[in-house]
Design a protein around this motif. Structure first.
Motif, mmCIF file in Angstrom:
data_model
loop_
_atom_site.group_PDB
_atom_site.id
_atom_site.type_symbol
_atom_site.label_atom_id
_atom_site.label_comp_id
_atom_site.label_asym_id
_atom_site.label_seq_id
_atom_site.Cartn_x
_atom_site.Cartn_y
_atom_site.Cartn_z
ATOM 1 N N ALA A 80 0.821 -0.987 0.199
ATOM 2 C CA ALA A 80 0.056 0.047 0.019
ATOM 3 C C ALA A 80 0.814 1.220 -0.185
ATOM 4 N N ARG A 81 2.005 1.274 0.076
ATOM 5 C CA ARG A 81 3.198 2.307 0.146
ATOM 6 C C ARG A 81 3.125 3.056 1.403
ATOM 7 N N LEU A 82 2.696 2.419 2.685
ATOM 8 C CA LEU A 82 2.430 3.199 3.778
ATOM 9 C C LEU A 82 3.362 2.647 4.607
ATOM 10 N N ILE A 83 4.249 2.269 4.271
ATOM 11 C CA ILE A 83 5.440 1.769 5.157
ATOM 12 C C ILE A 83 6.065 2.721 5.903
ATOM 13 N N THR A 84 6.202 4.031 5.251
ATOM 14 C CA THR A 84 7.187 5.213 5.811
ATOM 15 C C THR A 84 6.393 6.137 6.687
ATOM 16 N N VAL A 85 5.104 5.840 7.057
ATOM 17 C CA VAL A 85 4.491 6.820 7.689
ATOM 18 C C VAL A 85 4.846 6.642 9.273
ATOM 19 N N ASN A 86 4.641 7.781 10.071
ATOM 20 C CA ASN A 86 4.926 7.651 11.559
ATOM 21 C C ASN A 86 3.536 7.312 12.234
ATOM 22 N N VAL A 87 3.347 6.132 12.769
ATOM 23 C CA VAL A 87 2.264 6.038 13.519
ATOM 24 C C VAL A 87 2.500 5.285 14.480
ATOM 25 N N ASN A 88 1.608 5.327 15.720
ATOM 26 C CA ASN A 88 1.494 4.371 16.786
ATOM 27 C C ASN A 88 0.231 3.698 16.889
ATOM 28 N N PHE A 89 0.160 2.663 17.364
ATOM 29 C CA PHE A 89 -1.317 1.847 17.390
ATOM 30 C C PHE A 89 -1.152 0.968 18.635
ATOM 31 N N ARG A 90 -2.436 0.690 18.949
ATOM 32 C CA ARG A 90 -2.877 -0.168 20.066
ATOM 33 C C ARG A 90 -4.128 -0.876 19.624
ATOM 34 N N ILE A 91 -3.930 -2.235 19.930
ATOM 35 C CA ILE A 91 -5.214 -3.236 19.673
ATOM 36 C C ILE A 91 -5.507 -3.750 20.845
ATOM 37 N N VAL A 92 -6.698 -3.549 21.409
ATOM 38 C CA VAL A 92 -6.958 -4.061 22.780
ATOM 39 C C VAL A 92 -8.448 -5.099 22.807
ATOM 40 N N THR A 93 -8.071 -6.259 23.533
ATOM 41 C CA THR A 93 -9.029 -7.069 23.661
ATOM 42 C C THR A 93 -9.079 -7.237 25.414
ATOM 43 N N GLU A 104 10.144 5.193 10.619
ATOM 44 C CA GLU A 104 11.151 5.263 9.367
ATOM 45 C C GLU A 104 11.503 4.022 8.977
ATOM 46 N N GLY A 105 10.128 3.583 8.505
ATOM 47 C CA GLY A 105 9.902 2.343 7.428
ATOM 48 C C GLY A 105 10.215 1.008 8.088
ATOM 49 N N ARG A 106 10.059 1.073 9.376
ATOM 50 C CA ARG A 106 10.326 -0.376 10.261
ATOM 51 C C ARG A 106 8.796 -0.492 11.066
ATOM 52 N N ILE A 107 8.526 -1.620 11.368
ATOM 53 C CA ILE A 107 7.334 -2.138 12.090
ATOM 54 C C ILE A 107 7.703 -2.663 13.250
ATOM 55 N N GLY A 108 7.271 -2.262 14.335
ATOM 56 C CA GLY A 108 7.323 -2.985 15.553
ATOM 57 C C GLY A 108 5.998 -3.261 16.250
ATOM 58 N N ALA A 109 5.907 -4.538 16.986
ATOM 59 C CA ALA A 109 4.537 -4.838 17.567
ATOM 60 C C ALA A 109 5.110 -5.723 18.804
ATOM 61 N N GLU A 110 4.482 -5.557 19.813
ATOM 62 C CA GLU A 110 4.446 -6.477 21.042
ATOM 63 C C GLU A 110 3.332 -6.649 21.541
ATOM 64 N N VAL A 111 3.059 -7.979 22.044
ATOM 65 C CA VAL A 111 1.838 -8.599 22.556
ATOM 66 C C VAL A 111 1.823 -8.583 24.123
ATOM 67 N N GLU A 112 1.061 -8.111 24.712
ATOM 68 C CA GLU A 112 0.697 -8.214 26.280
ATOM 69 C C GLU A 112 -0.486 -8.978 26.511
ATOM 70 N N LEU A 113 -0.208 -9.937 27.190
ATOM 71 C CA LEU A 113 -1.131 -11.020 27.821
ATOM 72 C C LEU A 113 -1.805 -10.503 28.840
ATOM 73 N N ASN A 114 -3.009 -9.934 28.767
ATOM 74 C CA ASN A 114 -3.579 -9.293 30.014
ATOM 75 C C ASN A 114 -4.269 -10.255 31.011
ATOM 76 N N ILE A 115 -4.764 -11.383 30.459
ATOM 77 C CA ILE A 115 -5.210 -12.624 31.258
ATOM 78 C C ILE A 115 -4.745 -14.071 30.986
ATOM 79 N N LEU A 116 -4.203 -14.687 31.645
ATOM 80 C CA LEU A 116 -3.538 -15.774 31.436
ATOM 81 C C LEU A 116 -4.442 -17.045 31.496
ATOM 82 N N PRO A 117 -4.224 -17.981 30.528
ATOM 83 C CA PRO A 117 -5.120 -19.264 30.689
ATOM 84 C C PRO A 117 -4.982 -20.264 31.869
ATOM 85 N N GLU A 118 -5.677 -20.864 32.128
ATOM 86 C CA GLU A 118 -5.372 -22.092 33.184
ATOM 87 C C GLU A 118 -4.891 -23.260 32.316
#
Length: 277
Positions: A80-93, A104-118
């Motif tokens: 989509a030629r959108l790799i160079t935009v400067n954006v922060n995002f958060r996806i929350v469940t 700067e053309g790089r994508i970073g993402a980290e997953v945080e586990l809010n609840i742990l399964p038994e």
């Protein structure tokens, strides 16, 4: 599932679980609307992960989710030629959060586990199935569609790719990004027929007609409204439709536009400075 997107000058939050129509009307609305579309598409494309090789099921599942997410999102934004935009995002469940950025053309993402399964004393395979089911049951994987502001010109110029062919045409190349996503998802069945602003749009000899002429000779109003009619009527409550500048060419038909949007079963996200509702 809530998606938050921030640019240096704008911020938007969208609740994908809500049927309420959303309006993105901030300064960077086009960029934010498209990033929202591709984030939602990435979530939709995420594969189930219970078949991975793992030593520590929870940690390895989390790492694989991060890897898959970044790989899919990088591929989609590159096309989509959108790799160079400067954006922060958060996806929350309720059970996990995904925090990421495009810098700067790089994508970073980290997953945080809010609840742990038994997990109990299950072996690795059964633990992976439990983990995967636990978190994916909380991820709202609605299928997204996007209708660009330039839809009238795209329909007029690429109308030959819209009907389903018996030989199953592959559509236009994915390298065209938003354009290919739009055209390749607007697939008309052989018997398709619809009224748009009192004009009949239909398939004849594997081409799209408006009344008695090829559709590229239709008025801008018909060409602009036609994709909105198609997607709002053909999608379900498991879908999301992102509509850029829905009012383009339709100043005299806002009542028609409003009725289509409000009656649609899909989740609607409008990208516009104008509130047509």
């Amino acid at each position: 599932m809530e998606i938050e997107i921030k640019t240096p000058s704008s911020s938007v939050k969208i609740n994908n679980n809500s049927k309420e129509i959303e309006i993105i009307n901030v300064k960077d609305r086009i960029i934010i609307g498209r990033i929202y579309y591709y984030l939602t598409k990435t979530i939709f494309l995420l594969p189930r992960l219970y078949g991975i090789i793992a030593k520590d099921p929870l940690s390895d599942w989390k790492n694989e989710l991060e890897r898959q997410l970044m790989q899919i999102l990088t591929n989609e934004l590159s096309l989509a030629r959108l790799i160079t935009v400067n954006v922060n995002f958060r996806i929350v469940t309720s059970k996990l959060s995904i925090i990421g950025n495009l810098q700067e053309g790089r994508i970073g993402a980290e997953v945080e586990l809010n609840i742990l399964p038994e997990l109990g004393q299950d072996n690795i395979v059964r633990s992976l199935v439990k983990i995967d089911t636990f978190y994916f049951s909380d991820i709202n994987k609605k299928r997204p569609y996007i209708i660009p502001a330039i839809r009238a010109g795209l329909v007029a110029s690429l109308y030959r790719f819209l009907p389903i062919k018996f030989e199953q045409s592959l559509g236009i190349p994915k390298t065209l990004g938003i354009i290919s996503d739009f055209i390749n998802s607007m697939v008309l069945p052989q018997a398709y027929s619809e009224q748009v602003l009192e004009h009949k749009i239909y398939i004849k000899d594997d081409e799209v007609y408006c009344d008695n002429d090829i559709i590229y000779n239709a008025s801008p109003e018909v060409l602009s409204l036609f994709p909105i009619v198609f997607f709002t009527k053909s999608t379900s409550n498991n879908d999301i439709i992102v509509i850029e500048d829905p009012e383009v060419h339709l100043d005299d038909f806002k009542n028609v536009l409003r009725e289509l949007i409000t009656k649609s079963k899909a989740k609607i996200v409008l990208v516009s400075r104008e509130n047509i509702l």
